[in-house]
Scaffold this motif. Structure first.
Motif, PDB file in Angstrom:
ATOM      1  N   CYS A 101     -11.872 -14.349  -2.663  1.00  0.00           N
ATOM      2  CA  CYS A 101     -12.557 -15.614  -2.878  1.00  0.00           C
ATOM      3  C   CYS A 101     -13.725 -15.675  -1.890  1.00  0.00           C
ATOM      4  O   CYS A 101     -13.514 -15.665  -0.681  1.00  0.00           O
ATOM      5  N   PRO A 102     -14.955 -15.729  -2.380  1.00  0.00           N
ATOM      6  CA  PRO A 102     -16.101 -15.682  -1.475  1.00  0.00           C
ATOM      7  C   PRO A 102     -16.217 -16.921  -0.593  1.00  0.00           C
ATOM      8  O   PRO A 102     -15.943 -18.039  -1.026  1.00  0.00           O
ATOM      9  N   ASP A 103     -16.608 -16.692   0.625  1.00  0.00           N
ATOM     10  CA  ASP A 103     -16.939 -17.748   1.579  1.00  0.00           C
ATOM     11  C   ASP A 103     -15.839 -18.767   1.820  1.00  0.00           C
ATOM     12  O   ASP A 103     -16.104 -19.915   2.131  1.00  0.00           O
ATOM     13  N   GLY A 104     -14.612 -18.380   1.650  1.00  0.00           N
ATOM     14  CA  GLY A 104     -13.500 -19.273   1.964  1.00  0.00           C
ATOM     15  C   GLY A 104     -13.333 -20.445   1.024  1.00  0.00           C
ATOM     16  O   GLY A 104     -12.808 -21.487   1.405  1.00  0.00           O
ATOM     17  N   TRP A 105     -13.768 -20.304  -0.238  1.00  0.00           N
ATOM     18  CA  TRP A 105     -13.642 -21.404  -1.191  1.00  0.00           C
ATOM     19  C   TRP A 105     -12.192 -21.781  -1.431  1.00  0.00           C
ATOM     20  O   TRP A 105     -11.883 -22.964  -1.608  1.00  0.00           O
ATOM     21  N   ALA A 106     -11.310 -20.803  -1.455  1.00  0.00           N
ATOM     22  CA  ALA A 106      -9.893 -21.107  -1.675  1.00  0.00           C
ATOM     23  C   ALA A 106      -9.343 -21.919  -0.516  1.00  0.00           C
ATOM     24  O   ALA A 106      -8.607 -22.885  -0.714  1.00  0.00           O
TER      25      ALA A 106
END
Length: 74
Positions: free
Chosen positions: A12-17
């Protein structure tokens, strides 16, 4: 359909999760607390939907790491 490279599958890019989990558990805790307040003393009884919501909010905040570890650093 194009396949993602092995190194990015499931990532998940950039900590979206993490941000999503943090926001969702914060909103759930706020809504559950409001439901408990509105139901009064009856809300603390086992089996009441407000009691269940508060217990679920607490469990979800701890599942997969506490929300403090997922909080945005900026």
């Amino acid at each position: 359909m194009a396949q993602a490279p092995e190194t990015t599958k499931g990532a998940c890019p950039d900590g979206w999760a993490a941000a999503g989990k943090h926001l969702a558990t914060a909103v759930l805790a706020e809504v559950a607390d409001e439901a408990l307040q509105l139901s009064g003393g009856d809300g603390y009884r086992r089996g009441h939907p407000a009691d269940r919501a508060v217990r679920d909010a607490t469990g979800l905040a701890l599942a997969g790491g506490t929300t403090e570890t997922h909080a945005p650093t900026d």
